[in-house]
Design a protein around this motif. Structure first.
Motif, PDB file in Angstrom:
ATOM      1  N   ALA A  34       9.035   1.417   0.739  1.00  0.00           N
ATOM      2  CA  ALA A  34       9.519   1.290   2.114  1.00  0.00           C
ATOM      3  C   ALA A  34       9.248   2.538   2.938  1.00  0.00           C
ATOM      4  O   ALA A  34       9.157   2.468   4.159  1.00  0.00           O
ATOM      5  CB  ALA A  34      11.020   0.989   2.111  1.00  0.00           C
ATOM      6  N   THR A  35       9.100   3.667   2.287  1.00  0.00           N
ATOM      7  CA  THR A  35       8.914   4.912   3.035  1.00  0.00           C
ATOM      8  C   THR A  35       7.501   5.442   2.894  1.00  0.00           C
ATOM      9  O   THR A  35       6.709   5.363   3.818  1.00  0.00           O
ATOM     10  CB  THR A  35       9.928   5.979   2.563  1.00  0.00           C
ATOM     11  OG1 THR A  35       9.812   6.172   1.162  1.00  0.00           O
ATOM     12  CG2 THR A  35      11.348   5.573   2.906  1.00  0.00           C
ATOM     13  N   MET A  36       7.143   5.924   1.736  1.00  0.00           N
ATOM     14  CA  MET A  36       5.863   6.607   1.549  1.00  0.00           C
ATOM     15  C   MET A  36       4.665   5.668   1.615  1.00  0.00           C
ATOM     16  O   MET A  36       3.613   6.037   2.107  1.00  0.00           O
ATOM     17  CB  MET A  36       5.858   7.364   0.220  1.00  0.00           C
ATOM     18  CG  MET A  36       6.862   8.491   0.215  1.00  0.00           C
ATOM     19  SD  MET A  36       7.046   9.432  -1.322  1.00  0.00           S
ATOM     20  CE  MET A  36       5.645   9.088  -2.291  1.00  0.00           C
ATOM     21  N   GLY A  37       4.802   4.442   1.127  1.00  0.00           N
ATOM     22  CA  GLY A  37       3.670   3.520   1.103  1.00  0.00           C
ATOM     23  C   GLY A  37       3.466   2.754   2.386  1.00  0.00           C
ATOM     24  O   GLY A  37       2.496   2.030   2.532  1.00  0.00           O
ATOM     25  N   ALA A  38       4.378   2.910   3.330  1.00  0.00           N
ATOM     26  CA  ALA A  38       4.341   2.093   4.535  1.00  0.00           C
ATOM     27  C   ALA A  38       3.251   2.486   5.515  1.00  0.00           C
ATOM     28  O   ALA A  38       2.861   1.673   6.341  1.00  0.00           O
ATOM     29  CB  ALA A  38       5.703   2.126   5.232  1.00  0.00           C
ATOM     30  N   THR A  39       2.742   3.700   5.468  1.00  0.00           N
ATOM     31  CA  THR A  39       1.747   4.099   6.451  1.00  0.00           C
ATOM     32  C   THR A  39       0.525   4.784   5.861  1.00  0.00           C
ATOM     33  O   THR A  39      -0.534   4.759   6.465  1.00  0.00           O
ATOM     34  CB  THR A  39       2.356   5.049   7.500  1.00  0.00           C
ATOM     35  OG1 THR A  39       2.846   6.221   6.842  1.00  0.00           O
ATOM     36  CG2 THR A  39       3.483   4.389   8.272  1.00  0.00           C
ATOM     37  N   ASN A  40       0.629   5.388   4.710  1.00  0.00           N
ATOM     38  CA  ASN A  40      -0.435   6.220   4.154  1.00  0.00           C
ATOM     39  C   ASN A  40      -1.350   5.420   3.234  1.00  0.00           C
ATOM     40  O   ASN A  40      -0.896   4.853   2.239  1.00  0.00           O
ATOM     41  CB  ASN A  40       0.211   7.385   3.392  1.00  0.00           C
ATOM     42  CG  ASN A  40      -0.798   8.286   2.753  1.00  0.00           C
ATOM     43  OD1 ASN A  40      -1.287   7.971   1.675  1.00  0.00           O
ATOM     44  ND2 ASN A  40      -1.110   9.385   3.411  1.00  0.00           N
ATOM     45  N   ALA A  41      -2.652   5.390   3.526  1.00  0.00           N
ATOM     46  CA  ALA A  41      -3.607   4.601   2.751  1.00  0.00           C
ATOM     47  C   ALA A  41      -3.656   5.031   1.288  1.00  0.00           C
ATOM     48  O   ALA A  41      -3.688   4.185   0.386  1.00  0.00           O
ATOM     49  CB  ALA A  41      -4.997   4.695   3.376  1.00  0.00           C
ATOM     50  N   GLU A  42      -3.679   6.313   1.033  1.00  0.00           N
ATOM     51  CA  GLU A  42      -3.783   6.802  -0.345  1.00  0.00           C
ATOM     52  C   GLU A  42      -2.588   6.351  -1.181  1.00  0.00           C
ATOM     53  O   GLU A  42      -2.755   5.859  -2.308  1.00  0.00           O
ATOM     54  CB  GLU A  42      -3.890   8.331  -0.355  1.00  0.00           C
ATOM     55  CG  GLU A  42      -4.089   8.901  -1.729  1.00  0.00           C
ATOM     56  CD  GLU A  42      -4.275  10.413  -1.715  1.00  0.00           C
ATOM     57  OE1 GLU A  42      -4.360  10.979  -2.817  1.00  0.00           O
ATOM     58  OE2 GLU A  42      -4.333  11.026  -0.638  1.00  0.00           O
ATOM     59  N   THR A  43      -1.394   6.494  -0.638  1.00  0.00           N
ATOM     60  CA  THR A  43      -0.184   6.079  -1.348  1.00  0.00           C
ATOM     61  C   THR A  43      -0.150   4.562  -1.519  1.00  0.00           C
ATOM     62  O   THR A  43       0.216   4.049  -2.576  1.00  0.00           O
ATOM     63  CB  THR A  43       1.068   6.563  -0.603  1.00  0.00           C
ATOM     64  OG1 THR A  43       0.983   7.981  -0.449  1.00  0.00           O
ATOM     65  CG2 THR A  43       2.337   6.212  -1.341  1.00  0.00           C
ATOM     66  N   PHE A  44      -0.563   3.856  -0.476  1.00  0.00           N
ATOM     67  CA  PHE A  44      -0.592   2.394  -0.536  1.00  0.00           C
ATOM     68  C   PHE A  44      -1.528   1.907  -1.643  1.00  0.00           C
ATOM     69  O   PHE A  44      -1.157   1.062  -2.459  1.00  0.00           O
ATOM     70  CB  PHE A  44      -1.009   1.803   0.817  1.00  0.00           C
ATOM     71  CG  PHE A  44      -1.220   0.327   0.755  1.00  0.00           C
ATOM     72  CD1 PHE A  44      -0.147  -0.545   0.716  1.00  0.00           C
ATOM     73  CD2 PHE A  44      -2.505  -0.202   0.694  1.00  0.00           C
ATOM     74  CE1 PHE A  44      -0.336  -1.918   0.630  1.00  0.00           C
ATOM     75  CE2 PHE A  44      -2.706  -1.569   0.613  1.00  0.00           C
ATOM     76  CZ  PHE A  44      -1.624  -2.433   0.579  1.00  0.00           C
ATOM     77  N   VAL A  45      -2.743   2.419  -1.686  1.00  0.00           N
ATOM     78  CA  VAL A  45      -3.723   1.993  -2.686  1.00  0.00           C
ATOM     79  C   VAL A  45      -3.225   2.312  -4.092  1.00  0.00           C
ATOM     80  O   VAL A  45      -3.341   1.478  -5.001  1.00  0.00           O
ATOM     81  CB  VAL A  45      -5.103   2.640  -2.405  1.00  0.00           C
ATOM     82  CG1 VAL A  45      -6.056   2.435  -3.580  1.00  0.00           C
ATOM     83  CG2 VAL A  45      -5.701   2.079  -1.124  1.00  0.00           C
ATOM     84  N   ALA A  46      -2.662   3.489  -4.278  1.00  0.00           N
ATOM     85  CA  ALA A  46      -2.143   3.867  -5.599  1.00  0.00           C
ATOM     86  C   ALA A  46      -1.042   2.912  -6.045  1.00  0.00           C
ATOM     87  O   ALA A  46      -1.031   2.446  -7.196  1.00  0.00           O
ATOM     88  CB  ALA A  46      -1.643   5.306  -5.583  1.00  0.00           C
ATOM     89  N   SER A  47      -0.122   2.599  -5.145  1.00  0.00           N
ATOM     90  CA  SER A  47       1.000   1.736  -5.504  1.00  0.00           C
ATOM     91  C   SER A  47       0.569   0.283  -5.677  1.00  0.00           C
ATOM     92  O   SER A  47       0.976  -0.386  -6.634  1.00  0.00           O
ATOM     93  CB  SER A  47       2.105   1.851  -4.454  1.00  0.00           C
ATOM     94  OG  SER A  47       3.249   1.158  -4.889  1.00  0.00           O
ATOM     95  N   ALA A  48      -0.247  -0.225  -4.753  1.00  0.00           N
ATOM     96  CA  ALA A  48      -0.706  -1.613  -4.855  1.00  0.00           C
ATOM     97  C   ALA A  48      -1.552  -1.799  -6.113  1.00  0.00           C
ATOM     98  O   ALA A  48      -1.398  -2.791  -6.838  1.00  0.00           O
ATOM     99  CB  ALA A  48      -1.492  -2.002  -3.605  1.00  0.00           C
ATOM    100  N   GLY A  49      -2.430  -0.850  -6.386  1.00  0.00           N
ATOM    101  CA  GLY A  49      -3.276  -0.945  -7.580  1.00  0.00           C
ATOM    102  C   GLY A  49      -2.464  -0.872  -8.859  1.00  0.00           C
ATOM    103  O   GLY A  49      -2.690  -1.646  -9.803  1.00  0.00           O
ATOM    104  N   ALA A  50      -1.504   0.044  -8.917  1.00  0.00           N
ATOM    105  CA  ALA A  50      -0.648   0.162 -10.100  1.00  0.00           C
ATOM    106  C   ALA A  50       0.199  -1.091 -10.276  1.00  0.00           C
ATOM    107  O   ALA A  50       0.458  -1.525 -11.407  1.00  0.00           O
ATOM    108  CB  ALA A  50       0.237   1.400 -10.006  1.00  0.00           C
TER     109      ALA A  50
END
Length: 185
Positions: free
Chosen positions: A35-51
């Motif tokens: 809800a916080t870190m993955g909501a806007t940052n591409a790098e964090t989003f890709v890491a979390s979605a991929g994991a």
């Protein structure tokens, strides 16, 4: 001899309880992070979605080996199919991203992160009589986290191709979550 057996059963039950609490706390932390870190940052989003996709596929493979209920095995087969497709779509969105130079150098993880590996370890350790409930509990937490991640990034993400991927994947995850809640009762 009887007290030794009861002692082992008590220890196993305690370990299962501790694992369940740990899974719940990990799930809440993952959802808060999404809800916080993955909501806007591409790098964090890709890491979390991929994991997340890696976790879903690995958990489903464990479920195919250990699940007692036919509907849980059917769900696991669907998770492998859907999250393999999701992983391919994420990689495709990244390739589009690299062409437009919107977020160069991003890559999808190839191994689960520590938190998700712990969930997989707990799942593998779950006793046969508690496996289906453990799997469905983890699935509910994982899908809530993923839905939070996709919804947030789809609305506020810093990369248009990845935001489109997130918006496209959210309805599938919402359907999975409804199915899990129905199966769980």
């Amino acid at each position: 001899m009887m007290s030794y057996t009861n002692s082992n059963q008590d220890a196993g039950g305690l370990k299962q309880f501790v694992n369940k609490v740990g899974d719940a706390v990990g799930g809440m932390m993952g959802t808060a992070s999404a809800a916080t870190m993955g909501a806007t940052n591409a790098e964090t989003f890709v890491a979390s979605a991929g994991a997340g996709d890696l976790y879903e596929i690995a958990a489903a493979r464990i479920a195919l080996q250990k699940a007692q209920r036919a509907d849980v095995r059917t769900h696991a087969e669907m998770m492998i199919e859907h999250h393999t497709t999701s992983a391919h779509q994420l990689r495709s969105a990244l390739r589009s991203t690299e062409v437009t130079s919107a977020s160069p150098g991003l890559s999808v993880p190839t191994t689960p992160d520590t938190r998700r590996q712990t969930l997989l370890d707990h799942l593998a350790e779950a006793p046969a009589d508690a496996f289906d409930d453990t799997y469905l509990d983890q699935q509910k937490l994982a899908h809530q986290e993923t839905l939070t991640l996709l919804d947030g990034y789809g609305r506020h993400g810093d990369n248009p191709q990845l935001a489109s991927y997130a918006r496209g994947g959210a309805p599938m995850v919402q359907r999975h979550l409804r199915m899990i809640e129905t199966m769980r009762g």
